[in-house]
Design an enzyme around this catalytic site. Structure first.
Site, PDB file in Angstrom:
ATOM      1  N   ARG A 196      -4.847   1.470  -0.422  1.00 29.07           N
ATOM      2  CA  ARG A 196      -4.674   0.028  -0.270  1.00 29.07           C
ATOM      3  C   ARG A 196      -4.574  -0.715  -1.599  1.00 29.07           C
ATOM      4  O   ARG A 196      -5.365  -0.482  -2.517  1.00 29.07           O
ATOM      5  CB  ARG A 196      -5.845  -0.562   0.526  1.00 29.07           C
ATOM      6  CG  ARG A 196      -5.653  -2.037   0.851  1.00 29.07           C
ATOM      7  CD  ARG A 196      -6.823  -2.628   1.578  1.00 29.07           C
ATOM      8  NE  ARG A 196      -6.552  -4.014   1.958  1.00 29.07           N
ATOM      9  CZ  ARG A 196      -7.482  -4.922   2.159  1.00 29.07           C
ATOM     10  NH1 ARG A 196      -8.766  -4.600   2.040  1.00 29.07           N
ATOM     11  NH2 ARG A 196      -7.142  -6.154   2.486  1.00 29.07           N
ATOM     12  N   LEU A 197      -3.586  -1.588  -1.671  1.00 30.21           N
ATOM     13  CA  LEU A 197      -3.518  -2.647  -2.675  1.00 30.21           C
ATOM     14  C   LEU A 197      -3.856  -3.927  -1.936  1.00 30.21           C
ATOM     15  O   LEU A 197      -3.058  -4.425  -1.128  1.00 30.21           O
ATOM     16  CB  LEU A 197      -2.120  -2.734  -3.293  1.00 30.21           C
ATOM     17  CG  LEU A 197      -1.893  -3.868  -4.302  1.00 30.21           C
ATOM     18  CD1 LEU A 197      -2.783  -3.681  -5.527  1.00 30.21           C
ATOM     19  CD2 LEU A 197      -0.431  -3.938  -4.720  1.00 30.21           C
ATOM     20  N   ALA A 198      -5.043  -4.455  -2.156  1.00 32.12           N
ATOM     21  CA  ALA A 198      -5.534  -5.592  -1.378  1.00 32.12           C
ATOM     22  C   ALA A 198      -4.882  -6.881  -1.858  1.00 32.12           C
ATOM     23  O   ALA A 198      -4.970  -7.239  -3.031  1.00 32.12           O
ATOM     24  CB  ALA A 198      -7.054  -5.691  -1.495  1.00 32.12           C
ATOM     25  N   VAL A 199      -4.221  -7.596  -0.920  1.00 35.12           N
ATOM     26  CA  VAL A 199      -3.523  -8.846  -1.240  1.00 35.12           C
ATOM     27  C   VAL A 199      -3.986  -9.986  -0.338  1.00 35.12           C
ATOM     28  O   VAL A 199      -4.182 -11.113  -0.798  1.00 35.12           O
ATOM     29  CB  VAL A 199      -1.988  -8.650  -1.124  1.00 35.12           C
ATOM     30  CG1 VAL A 199      -1.251  -9.969  -1.284  1.00 35.12           C
ATOM     31  CG2 VAL A 199      -1.502  -7.641  -2.164  1.00 35.12           C
ATOM     32  N   SER A 214      10.578 -11.856  -6.976  1.00 40.91           N
ATOM     33  CA  SER A 214      11.750 -11.333  -7.675  1.00 40.91           C
ATOM     34  C   SER A 214      13.025 -11.967  -7.144  1.00 40.91           C
ATOM     35  O   SER A 214      13.117 -12.342  -5.974  1.00 40.91           O
ATOM     36  CB  SER A 214      11.817  -9.813  -7.486  1.00 40.91           C
ATOM     37  OG  SER A 214      13.068  -9.298  -7.890  1.00 40.91           O
ATOM     38  N   GLY A 215      14.040 -12.044  -7.992  1.00 44.20           N
ATOM     39  CA  GLY A 215      15.358 -12.528  -7.589  1.00 44.20           C
ATOM     40  C   GLY A 215      16.290 -11.417  -7.136  1.00 44.20           C
ATOM     41  O   GLY A 215      17.484 -11.665  -6.924  1.00 44.20           O
ATOM     42  N   CYS A 226       0.830  -1.183   0.000  1.00 41.33           N
ATOM     43  CA  CYS A 226       0.000   0.000   0.000  1.00 41.33           C
ATOM     44  C   CYS A 226       0.872   1.242   0.000  1.00 41.33           C
ATOM     45  O   CYS A 226       2.087   1.179  -0.108  1.00 41.33           O
ATOM     46  CB  CYS A 226      -0.896   0.006   1.237  1.00 41.33           C
ATOM     47  SG  CYS A 226      -1.820  -1.522   1.479  1.00 41.33           S
ATOM     48  N   GLU A 278       4.081  -6.730   3.668  1.00 41.78           N
ATOM     49  CA  GLU A 278       3.578  -8.080   3.943  1.00 41.78           C
ATOM     50  C   GLU A 278       4.328  -8.660   5.140  1.00 41.78           C
ATOM     51  O   GLU A 278       5.549  -8.525   5.240  1.00 41.78           O
ATOM     52  CB  GLU A 278       3.767  -9.006   2.732  1.00 41.78           C
ATOM     53  CG  GLU A 278       3.010  -8.587   1.485  1.00 41.78           C
ATOM     54  CD  GLU A 278       1.507  -8.639   1.633  1.00 41.78           C
ATOM     55  OE1 GLU A 278       1.019  -9.315   2.568  1.00 41.78           O
ATOM     56  OE2 GLU A 278       0.810  -8.003   0.824  1.00 41.78           O
TER      57      GLU A 278
END
Length: 616
Positions: free
Chosen positions: A50-53, A380-381, A2, A80
């Protein structure tokens, strides 16, 4: 994932200034396209996009914790928490009751239980702010590696904060946006000073840091830092431990209530993460991992090896896809895409400062924009090179023995900043970048933890590892965060799990390079999952277009800009240097030409769009 913003002021009634707090929150819309919220009290305002995950319905913010109807604390959170299930169980056993399934509520309840010591219990990427209503105190916390950004701007009677500088700059108390000599030095230094915010009066919460603001003032403390420890494990045990850590890390980071994918470049790092994710999904009976990569029109057919890249990525990407049977999509771009004015403007808006890597930033932004049509979360690496020692400067004797940041000792690296090709000579003398870098380098060396009696190559390689983990990787983490969040995509970085970082930091260099290759331990730990071509491939950085049309596009834009009556960049740039570049044919001015033109155009747009006042 978010965007957060906020304002604490002990002399103003912020309830009467809601419009300003809303404006700050609105700047974070790209980071949180799914929902928004604003909580205000007389002396505090907290905004959230918010980016809801996880827990799509229940994780709304700002989130308030109460007891018997009495509010205790308010949280705005970005990131997260990968161990939220274990913490939730522990808190429930201690009597806490939960209303949602979200990790956000776990963070809030953990604060009520442990105060700001909750940070030491968290495994994740995060940046958050808690307003403790009982104490009238603000607590700002950032994850250990600095995956998620968080800035603050002290005021005479409080503080402004936000996920990005633009949130703070939306408040009149932070206007006008001022950049002084030290801010310019930081832009062109090619190393990141922890805590430096570039804009005058603005700071970044350091990785692993807690900032507290109350009526008594502002205080800072580190809750985490790298420590030197003896490494008792032999090679076999070390490789096994790294694999066990990676298995656990990837499994935790696969948790999502929205579509998830993996970024795949065909290098060891991203291939290992993609293969580990595929393995875990198969064990869980789920579908194939979906992977994405970026490529350029004609790149493979016309590829020319250079000192940084021996081979194109695509053949190795295809080898991995066939080997693990991933559901893969290749995002193909051409020079017109990379020169698209809308995309280039979006990159600068995401960055807030002209720190860009030219076409590499634009292609990353466009890659993420395409991915966002299919997925909300990507693995991602990133950071494996800093953790395991993959870059060329870990292995080049000149770089290793240089009395500076090792990446600055390699030929051609200076060209990436563009300073000498853009800035006026008087300003360059005033900036004195060599002295600034030397001072920052000495500060960093003074921080390096050491084992008693450690000397020689092992001592130096510990220093180089520390410099990469504290002064280099943050630039790349910032880049990935800004380009991904500009389109509302959450990018997770398994190699930044602090348990892995702590363990690998203390592996002796003789073990880290036991097979003669870079990243020997990672290679051995994941070889069973990967095709031999990838296991044997040497390090190759993120791709950059080799199409001359891209430089021609930059030249056209630069010439048009020089034709204007007023050129904002003239405040810092020597226009004669830019004209000298344009007077030569495409490709004739060396590898730094594109970086110089990109930098010149970027600085001009930044000065115009952000109304920056330079105090030089």
């Amino acid at each position: 994932m978010c965007g957060i913003s906020g304002w604490v002021d002990f002399e103003r009634d912020l309830g009467q200034l809601r419009d300003t707090s809303q404006a700050m929150t609105d700047t974070m819309a790209c980071r949180g396209p799914d929902d928004e919220g604003l909580w205000t009290a007389p002396h505090a305002a907290l905004g959230h996009r918010r980016l809801a995950v996880i827990d799509i319905e229940g994780g709304r913010q700002p989130m308030v914790a109460d007891e018997d109807g009495r509010p205790l604390a308010v949280l705005v959170y970005s990131g997260e928490l990968y161990n939220f299930r274990e913490l939730r169980d522990e808190l429930a056993a201690r009597g806490h009751r939960f209303r949602t399934r979200s990790d956000t509520e776990v963070v809030l309840r953990a604060y009520l239980e442990w105060g700001d010591d909750l940070a030491t219990r968290m495994n994740g990427m995060f940046a958050f702010a808690i307003w403790d209503i009982r104490r009238e105190e603000l607590v700002l916390v950032r994850d250990r590696m600095g995956v998620k950004p968080l800035y603050y701007h002290p005021t005479p009677s409080g503080v402004l904060f936000g996920s990005e500088p633009k949130a703070i700059l939306a408040n009149p108390l932070a206007q006008p946006a001022v950049v002084d000599l030290d801010g310019l030095r930081e832009i062109y230094a090619l190393s990141k000073t922890p805590g430096h915010g570039i804009y005058r009066g603005m700071y970044e919460v350091r990785p692993g840091q807690i900032v507290r603001v109350s009526r008594a003032g502002l205080s800072r403390r580190l809750y985490w830092k790298l420590e030197a420890r003896e490494h008792p494990d032999d090679i076999e045990t070390t490789v096994r431990t790294v694999r066990e850590l990676l298995d656990d890390i990837v499994e935790r980071q696969l948790i999502s209530d929205v579509p998830l994918c993996s970024l795949l470049s065909g290098g060891l790092d991203s291939s290992a993460i993609t293969a580990l994710a595929m393995k875990k999904l198969r064990e869980q009976g789920d579908d194939k991992i979906r992977s994405f990569s970026v490529d350029f029109v004609g790149y493979n057919e016309n590829f020319k090896p250079d000192p940084m890249r021996e081979t194109p990525d695509t053949p190795f990407v295809l080898d991995v896809v066939r080997h693990i049977e991933a559901a893969h999509t290749d995002i193909l771009l051409d020079s017109a895409d990379l020169m698209d004015p809308e995309a280039r403007a979006a990159v600068l808006r995401a960055r807030d400062v002209p720190l860009g890597l030219g076409d590499m930033d634009t292609s990353l932004y466009l890659l993420f924009k395409a991915i966002r049509q299919h997925s909300t979360v990507a693995l991602s690496g990133e950071s494996a090179d800093e953790v395991f020692g993959g870059y060329r400067w870990f292995h080049d004797p000149v770089a290793v023995n240089a009395d500076t940041f090792p990446w600055l000792a390699l030929p051609g690296v200076e060209e990436f900043s563009g300073a000498s090709r853009i800035l006026g000579d008087d300003l360059l003398r005033e900036l004195d970048l060599p002295a600034y870098r030397a001072e920052r380098y000495r500060e960093a060396l003074d921080e390096v933890p050491r084992l008693p009696g450690e000397s020689g190559l092992e001592k130096r390689m510990r220093e180089i590892g520390y410099l990469n983990l504290t002064r280099f990787v943050q630039n790349l983490l910032d880049r990935k965060d800004r380009m991904s969040m500009a389109v509302g995509l959450e990018v997770r970085v398994p190699f930044c799990d602090h348990r892995l970082v702590e363990y690998v930091f203390n592996i002796p260099w003789s073990i880290k390079t036991f097979d003669g290759y870079e990243k020997s331990v990672l290679r051995a730990a994941t070889a069973d999952l990967l095709p031999s071509s990838v296991v044997e491939r040497r390090k190759s950085p993120y791709p950059s277009t080799q199409d001359p049309a891209y430089e021609r596009g930059l030249r056209t834009e630069a010439a048009d800009l020089l034709g204007r009556d007023v050129v904002a960049a003239e405040q810092v740039a020597d226009l004669g240097k830019i004209r000298a570049i344009l007077d030569k044919p495409v490709g004739a001015s060396g590898p730094g030409t594109r970086a110089a033109l990109d930098g010149f155009l970027g600085v001009n747009t930044w000065l115009e769009d952000y109304a920056v006042q330079l105090k030089l």
